[in-house]
Every structure is written in C-alpha cells, then in structure tokens.
Design an enzyme around this catalytic site. Sequence first.
Site, PDB file in Angstrom:
ATOM      1  N   ASP A   1       9.310  16.251   7.446  1.00 31.72           N
ATOM      2  CA  ASP A   1       8.698  15.842   6.188  1.00 31.72           C
ATOM      3  C   ASP A   1       7.178  15.959   6.267  1.00 31.72           C
ATOM      4  O   ASP A   1       6.451  15.010   5.951  1.00 31.72           O
ATOM      5  CB  ASP A   1       9.114  14.416   5.839  1.00 31.72           C
ATOM      6  CG  ASP A   1       8.929  14.102   4.355  1.00 31.72           C
ATOM      7  OD1 ASP A   1       8.765  15.054   3.563  1.00 31.72           O
ATOM      8  OD2 ASP A   1       8.936  12.914   3.983  1.00 31.72           O
TER       9      ASP A   1
ATOM     10  N   GLY B   1       8.411   4.238  -0.216  1.00 36.62           N
ATOM     11  CA  GLY B   1       9.227   5.431  -0.073  1.00 36.62           C
ATOM     12  C   GLY B   1      10.677   5.112  -0.377  1.00 36.62           C
ATOM     13  O   GLY B   1      11.014   3.993  -0.782  1.00 36.62           O
ATOM     14  N   THR B   2      11.525   6.101  -0.159  1.00 32.76           N
ATOM     15  CA  THR B   2      12.940   5.914  -0.448  1.00 32.76           C
ATOM     16  C   THR B   2      13.573   4.878   0.461  1.00 32.76           C
ATOM     17  O   THR B   2      14.433   4.115   0.039  1.00 32.76           O
ATOM     18  CB  THR B   2      13.683   7.254  -0.292  1.00 32.76           C
ATOM     19  OG1 THR B   2      13.029   8.239  -1.083  1.00 32.76           O
ATOM     20  CG2 THR B   2      15.127   7.130  -0.746  1.00 32.76           C
ATOM     21  N   PHE B   3      13.151   4.855   1.723  1.00 32.51           N
ATOM     22  CA  PHE B   3      13.798   3.992   2.702  1.00 32.51           C
ATOM     23  C   PHE B   3      12.887   2.899   3.241  1.00 32.51           C
ATOM     24  O   PHE B   3      13.253   2.205   4.181  1.00 32.51           O
ATOM     25  CB  PHE B   3      14.319   4.829   3.872  1.00 32.51           C
ATOM     26  CG  PHE B   3      15.294   5.895   3.458  1.00 32.51           C
ATOM     27  CD1 PHE B   3      16.505   5.553   2.894  1.00 32.51           C
ATOM     28  CD2 PHE B   3      14.989   7.225   3.620  1.00 32.51           C
ATOM     29  CE1 PHE B   3      17.406   6.527   2.504  1.00 32.51           C
ATOM     30  CE2 PHE B   3      15.884   8.217   3.234  1.00 32.51           C
ATOM     31  CZ  PHE B   3      17.101   7.862   2.672  1.00 32.51           C
TER      32      PHE B   3
ATOM     33  N   ILE C   1       0.810  -1.221   0.000  1.00 25.67           N
ATOM     34  CA  ILE C   1       0.000   0.000   0.000  1.00 25.67           C
ATOM     35  C   ILE C   1       0.842   1.269   0.000  1.00 25.67           C
ATOM     36  O   ILE C   1       0.286   2.381  -0.008  1.00 25.67           O
ATOM     37  CB  ILE C   1      -0.957   0.031   1.209  1.00 25.67           C
ATOM     38  CG1 ILE C   1      -0.160  -0.067   2.519  1.00 25.67           C
ATOM     39  CG2 ILE C   1      -1.977  -1.086   1.101  1.00 25.67           C
ATOM     40  CD1 ILE C   1      -1.013   0.091   3.764  1.00 25.67           C
TER      41      ILE C   1
ATOM     42  N   LYS D   1       5.408  -1.697   7.979  1.00 24.60           N
ATOM     43  CA  LYS D   1       6.432  -0.865   7.353  1.00 24.60           C
ATOM     44  C   LYS D   1       7.773  -1.587   7.399  1.00 24.60           C
ATOM     45  O   LYS D   1       8.367  -1.764   8.450  1.00 24.60           O
ATOM     46  CB  LYS D   1       6.537   0.492   8.071  1.00 24.60           C
ATOM     47  CG  LYS D   1       7.553   1.433   7.445  1.00 24.60           C
ATOM     48  CD  LYS D   1       7.552   2.787   8.133  1.00 24.60           C
ATOM     49  CE  LYS D   1       8.549   3.740   7.492  1.00 24.60           C
ATOM     50  NZ  LYS D   1       8.532   5.091   8.139  1.00 24.60           N
TER      51      LYS D   1
END
Length: 487
Positions: free
Chosen positions: A166, A56-58, A53, A79
């Site tokens: 962010d 991201g970059t990391f 779902i 995550k």
Amino acid sequence: MDSSVNYIDNVATDGSVKSTNKKNISRDVESEIESLCKAVPQLAKTFRIIEKIGEGTFSSVYLGEARMRDGSREMFALKHLIPTSHPTRIAAELQCLTVAGGRENVMGVEYCFRNEDHVVIVMPYMEHQAIVDIIGSLSFEEVRLYMYHLLKALRHIHQFGIIHRDIKPNNFLYNRKAKTFALVDFGLAQGTSNTQIELLKDLVALRKAPRPVFSEKNLNSSNSTTAATTKREIKTQLVKPVKTGELSSRRFLSGRRGPATVRPLKTHRGVHQHLTCNCFQTERVCNICLSRKQQVAPRAGTPGFRAPEILTKCPDQGTAIDVWSAGVIFLSLLSGRYPFFKASDDLVALAQIMTIRGSRETVKAAKAFGKAVLCSQELPRLDLRVLCETLRGQRPNKDAKSISKTKPETTDEGAQKQACETPRPHPKSRDKTLKPSSQRHCLVHDERGWDTVPDEAYDLLDLLLDLNPNSRITAAQALEHPLFKDL
C-alpha cells in the site's frame, strides 16, 4: 480494499502541532476517544489523547501526549486497530514494525497496549505535510530527495522479505521543514517466499479467494469418457455471443483466457492440457475458459497505485508491486497532478495505464506473466517528459500535440514485434552524466527547477513504471541510478 491511514493535517504552516482542545473536537470524535479509553484503560493512565488525526478501513489514529520521566512532554501516534482484525494480521504488523522499523525511513513502534480484543500500537508522532497540499509548491530538488528516501525505505523492507502492498503518499510521511520521512502502515503487508518475518508466512491462509467472474464447470476429471464428452460440448455449447454494440462499448477486456489455441495458462494445471481455447479475441467465451479454476490473487492496495500484475489478478506478486506504486508517486510529483490515476474498477485502471504506457506494451507485458489482455484499439506509448511538462504547464499549448511518440506506419506483425522487443539498456549501463534537456528552449522558466529537470528523472520514471514485474527495476537498483549520484 484499502487499509491505509489517511492522516488528518494537524500541522501548522511552520511545522508545529496545532493546539487542540475540547472546544474544537467534534462530539463524535470526543465520544470515540472516551470509548477508546474505556476499552483500553491503560491509555488514559499514560496519555492525554488530544485529537483524532487519521482513519482507515481497519484502524483509527489519535494524537496522544505523554509526560516522560524527565518531566518533558512527548507526542505519540496511537493506532487503534478495529476489534475484528485477525490476531495473526495484528501480530504480523507489529512484527514488521519491530523487526524493520525505527531506521531507514521506516516507522518504528514504542509500545503496544491490549485489552481483550482491543489493540493500540504506539508509535512516534511525526509532524508532516500532506502531499496534496504542497504538491504545487514543491521544487524538483525536493521531489528528488523525496523519491530517494522512499526508495531507501523500500530497499530496507524488501531486504526483510516484506511487501508493503500500500505504497502511496499518505503512507510515506514527509516533514518538509525537517526533511524527514517515515514509511507507515503495514496493515496490508505480505511476505515474499523467503521473508524473514515469520508471521507473514501465516497470512497466506487468510487470503480470501476472489469472486468468480464466470460460472464454473468441472473438467478436472481424469476419466477418458468425460474428456471425450467435454470435447463434444466444446464444439456445440458456447456462451451466447455478445451483441456488436455491447462489444464496442467495452473498450478494454482482460481475463483468465489463455493465449490463442496453442497453450492454456500454465497456472491452470487441472484443466486438460490437450483441450485448446477457441474464443481468444472473439466476443464469446468458450467452455474451456468457463471451466478454468479461478485464480487466487491478492488485490489489497489503494486504487490508482496498483501494479498491472495486480489489476490482471496475477497470483505471483512480489516486491515489484511496491516499486510500481513508487513510480506512480514519481509520476504525480513530476506532473504536479495528484492523484494521477483514479479509476472506478480494475479494468478502467488498466485502460488508464494503457493510455500512458501503450497498448502493445501492456499486452506484451501481460503475456510475459501469463495473462491475456485485449484492447480494441491501438494506443501509442506517451513520451513521459512531454506528458509531465505539458501537465505542469511548462510547455506551450502547441507542444501538447507531440505528447505521444510517432505511431508506426507499418502494420506488419513482424515489424511491430521487433519494435516491441527492442532491448533496453540495463540502468547501470546508462550514461551517468546529467544531460540537459534537448527541448528546454520551449519551456517556461521556473525558479523551482522544473525547467531544468534532467533526462535521468524521466529515465528512472520509465524504469519504475516497467509494465513487466520481472524486468522492473528494484528499489536497490533504483538507488544506484544516476539521478541520485550525489546522494
């Protein structure tokens, strides 16, 4: 650098989770899920991973279903942090979630799985709608509630000394049906000088120094002979002047050059204080500027939401950068344009801010936090109400030409300085009565309330988008603003 998780919409129009199965999962995602279960075997024993779902970059985020002890089934967001993430960074993110999460619109953490260098953080899954999909249908009252709850979340984490770094709609989830909110993704979080998150203090050593813009030459020697030699070099050795055509093509310049000839930037303590810069506002760069030690300033965040102090590489950054990002979100919601700012690099981003907030105001604010910004032409400060109403289509085209405030007729430096330094009342001292707009007679009627937006909305927007971080309103102060008086 953007570490944020961009959640893929997995929610039906009625707010329920869309049914997913192996048939509508791509082979790549199915392969990723299988690899994740092999890397962290505990996951497969606890969850049925339904779909990916977010990414991201990391990190990557998956939707997982677990059967609880009472027999019910519950959805969770899993995550998975990339294995190359620094252990201190991972631990700091977990500490932010455990200490500050779970209340005040801040996402909490339920479990954490680790196998060797693979870490999976398990959080409650929140059904949500992407702002980009619903921004055109939002009412002003929904926007007001959204900003109120976002500022509540910021006030909460700022009390712990956490700088999120962010803030953007993708990281502030919104369930329109349930009117619930959640601030997520602390992957780029940093701490203030008095942060209560101990692990954030350890991240200072992990910051990477930015690449030098110019070649460096050491002028830090205390030897008097070297200093005398340096003086002679300043007079004779200058960088080759830029051609006129090249200069005109670079409309906006910002850098580490100090204010004109009187005082070098205080942050460059190593440079001899008696050596003065003689290239300010010229098309060349002198040896003093070339020799200054490069500043280490964090730039993490999402382009378009970075504050002026980030774009100008100011090393002293605090919670005010989150407030600026909240202001950009408010600007998008009031204007109906998302994303509002979209720039290829920091200088273009700074130029875009100038077109809205004014060039003189930007130059003055940068000087306040030790930076010199040069603009090749004067850009007037725009009226935020007229700007937003024009972009939203609430104003007739004939009113678009009045989008900017009247440009001062005089060019006298003293008069301009007086105009720039006109004091602004503190937010608490402003009239707390919701006043009708003086220009509503020319607005197009809108049943969502966009033709009756109170002046307080644009007053708060102006405070959030204060170019100077030292005078920018805090999240706690913003919650006391008259716009939220009944909340």
